[in-house]
Design a protein around this motif. Structure first.
Motif, PDB file in Angstrom:
ATOM      1  N   GLN A 266       0.397  -0.818  -0.238  1.00  0.00           N
ATOM      2  CA  GLN A 266      -0.271   0.152  -0.033  1.00  0.00           C
ATOM      3  C   GLN A 266       0.673   1.481   0.179  1.00  0.00           C
ATOM      4  O   GLN A 266       0.301   2.209  -0.847  1.00  0.00           O
ATOM      5  N   LYS A 267       1.824   1.379   0.823  1.00  0.00           N
ATOM      6  CA  LYS A 267       3.051   2.259   0.876  1.00  0.00           C
ATOM      7  C   LYS A 267       3.752   2.793  -0.382  1.00  0.00           C
ATOM      8  O   LYS A 267       4.215   3.815  -0.449  1.00  0.00           O
ATOM      9  N   ARG A 268       4.248   1.459  -1.243  1.00  0.00           N
ATOM     10  CA  ARG A 268       4.726   1.487  -2.453  1.00  0.00           C
ATOM     11  C   ARG A 268       4.289   2.296  -3.398  1.00  0.00           C
ATOM     12  O   ARG A 268       3.825   2.729  -3.926  1.00  0.00           O
ATOM     13  N   ARG A 269       2.383   2.196  -3.346  1.00  0.00           N
ATOM     14  CA  ARG A 269       1.527   2.594  -3.900  1.00  0.00           C
ATOM     15  C   ARG A 269       2.081   3.809  -4.160  1.00  0.00           C
ATOM     16  O   ARG A 269       1.682   4.750  -4.980  1.00  0.00           O
ATOM     17  N   HIS A 270       1.976   4.782  -2.688  1.00  0.00           N
ATOM     18  CA  HIS A 270       1.143   5.777  -2.593  1.00  0.00           C
ATOM     19  C   HIS A 270       2.202   6.635  -2.743  1.00  0.00           C
ATOM     20  O   HIS A 270       2.851   7.752  -3.121  1.00  0.00           O
ATOM     21  N   VAL A 271       3.984   5.983  -2.361  1.00  0.00           N
ATOM     22  CA  VAL A 271       5.608   6.328  -2.462  1.00  0.00           C
ATOM     23  C   VAL A 271       5.639   7.009  -3.806  1.00  0.00           C
ATOM     24  O   VAL A 271       5.903   7.515  -4.338  1.00  0.00           O
ATOM     25  N   SER A 272       5.117   5.668  -4.414  1.00  0.00           N
ATOM     26  CA  SER A 272       5.663   6.044  -6.281  1.00  0.00           C
ATOM     27  C   SER A 272       5.022   7.104  -6.720  1.00  0.00           C
ATOM     28  O   SER A 272       5.131   7.997  -7.680  1.00  0.00           O
ATOM     29  N   LYS A 360      12.902  -0.489  -3.599  1.00  0.00           N
ATOM     30  CA  LYS A 360      11.815  -1.133  -3.549  1.00  0.00           C
ATOM     31  C   LYS A 360      11.745  -0.729  -4.860  1.00  0.00           C
ATOM     32  O   LYS A 360      10.991  -1.163  -6.070  1.00  0.00           O
ATOM     33  N   ASN A 361      10.943  -0.007  -4.699  1.00  0.00           N
ATOM     34  CA  ASN A 361      10.155   1.136  -6.125  1.00  0.00           C
ATOM     35  C   ASN A 361      11.380   1.427  -7.011  1.00  0.00           C
ATOM     36  O   ASN A 361      10.905   1.621  -8.508  1.00  0.00           O
ATOM     37  N   LEU A 362      12.154   1.672  -6.836  1.00  0.00           N
ATOM     38  CA  LEU A 362      12.990   1.881  -8.152  1.00  0.00           C
ATOM     39  C   LEU A 362      13.547   0.602  -8.444  1.00  0.00           C
ATOM     40  O   LEU A 362      14.051   0.309 -10.289  1.00  0.00           O
ATOM     41  N   ILE A 363      13.690  -0.587  -8.182  1.00  0.00           N
ATOM     42  CA  ILE A 363      13.724  -1.879  -8.287  1.00  0.00           C
ATOM     43  C   ILE A 363      12.231  -2.238  -9.298  1.00  0.00           C
ATOM     44  O   ILE A 363      12.335  -2.587 -10.935  1.00  0.00           O
TER      45      ILE A 363
END
Length: 370
Positions: A266-272, A360-363
């Motif tokens: 969930q946070k990965r989607r928000h941070v993106s 993680k989002n960079l990958i």
């Protein structure tokens, strides 16, 4: 040694930067007083976009239906659900004639994109004042619509509210989720109150339909899975058109994630979405995070080698005094006071998690909103 002198003076600079944020910006919300507003009675459309939310709608929709407001409709948007979401919506509609259903079918170009479904819901709304929340979310009182909409005016076309998460006793993950929500809210509410609004949360947000259409909706970021709330506000909000509503009766309460992996996703989607923020907002938010990282790293290092340890310990104490004071007052306003006992642990844990999410989002980018 010269290197230790550099680290020591760098630590002093970090404390000054932290003081700028806590005492210069975040205090604006912490010490603010609720504005007195005049109740409004104009028609309002409450929009809820749901994907596979049958059980949550059964549990939470009644709290919307029971709102003490003279004139409102509820627009339920079913985003191609594979469960009984549409059937549950139809059950409620059979009993309440002010419910409108928008059944969205999968479109290849917008598959898995909440913004497409949300846009159809907005277009179906008959009223120009729009109030948004999520299917797994409920207002804490029957005055939610009244409180949020009382902040609309001739100049204020966006109203930013606070969306809390339910408390789960004995859960460290729950405290971490709520601490991150508290810190984030302290930031975006403070920035909004000093005239630099940069985001909001879709589980408690209101704006006028004219504002949506003038901005061409979500078109500038339709390619991203998230951002229907924060990116939209980041793009159009200004000091003149944005109001903040933080009266206790205006809060919403959502179901929190119960596993670490689901919360991280969930946070990965928000941070993106943060990469699309305006440059000035990215710099301001980035500097605060970097100053947090450097505070912990330099404090631990300097204290471990006992370099100017009395001064360092005093600065550490001063910094935590600022944090406890400002976040304590914010937590009191937002009913999150139980988090203060674990503040240092939660802060350090969140810094590590945020760094992990960034890497993680960079990958790989997160996909789809459900």
């Amino acid at each position: 040694m010269l290197i230790f002198d550099v680290l020591f003076y760098s630590f002093i600079v970090v404390i000054i930067v932290q003081a700028f944020y806590y005492l210069g910006i975040f205090q604006k919300f912490a010490f603010s007083k609720a504005l007195k507003t005049v109740p409004k009675n104009f028609p309002v459309s409450v929009i809820i976009c749901a994907k596979n939310e049958a059980e949550n709608l059964r549990e939470f929709l009644p709290s919307i239906l029971e709102q003490d407001y003279p004139n409102f409709e509820i627009v339920l948007t079913n985003d191609s659900s594979s469960d009984d979401t549409l059937e549950v919506m139809e059950e409620f509609k059979s009993s309440y004639d002010f419910i409108k259903i928008v059944d969205v079918k999968n479109v290849e170009a917008f598959w898995g994109n909440k913004k497409y479904a949300l846009t159809l819901g907005i277009k179906a709304a008959k009223n120009k004042h729009l109030l948004f929340t999520d299917a797994d979310c409920k207002p804490v009182s029957n005055q939610w619509i009244s409180e949020m909409c009382s902040h609309f005016s001739d100049t204020k076309c966006i109203v930013i509210g606070y969306g809390a998460y339910q408390k789960i006793k004995g859960s460290i993950l729950n405290k971490l989720i709520r601490y991150e929500t508290l810190l984030t809210a302290t930031q975006y509410l403070s920035y909004a109150q000093i005239g630099i609004p940069y985001m909001a949360v879709g589980r408690n947000l209101a704006y006028k339909s004219d504002t949506f259409y003038e901005a061409r909706g979500f078109m500038s970021h339709i390619d991203l899975n998230s951002g229907d709330d924060d990116l939209f506000v980041n793009e159009i909000a200004t000091s003149k058109n944005t109001a903040v509503c933080v009266s206790p009766e205006s809060f919403t309460l959502s179901k929190p994630k119960t596993t670490f992996s689901s919360w991280i996703l969930q946070k990965r989607r928000h941070v993106s979405t943060a990469q699309r923020y305006k440059t000035k907002h990215k710099i301001a938010l980035g500097m605060f995070y970097i100053s947090q990282v450097l505070f912990w790293a330099l404090a631990i290092l300097l204290l471990s080698i006992q370099y100017q340890w009395m001064i360092v310990a005093g600065l550490v104490g001063f910094r935590f005094l600022m944090a406890y004071t400002i976040l304590g007052l914010s937590a009191k306003k937002l009913n999150e006071k139980d988090l203060l006992v674990l503040l240092p642990f939660l802060e350090l844990f969140l810094i590590v998690v945020q760094f992990f999410i960034f890497i993680k989002n960079l990958i790989a980018k997160p996909h789809h909103w459900k």
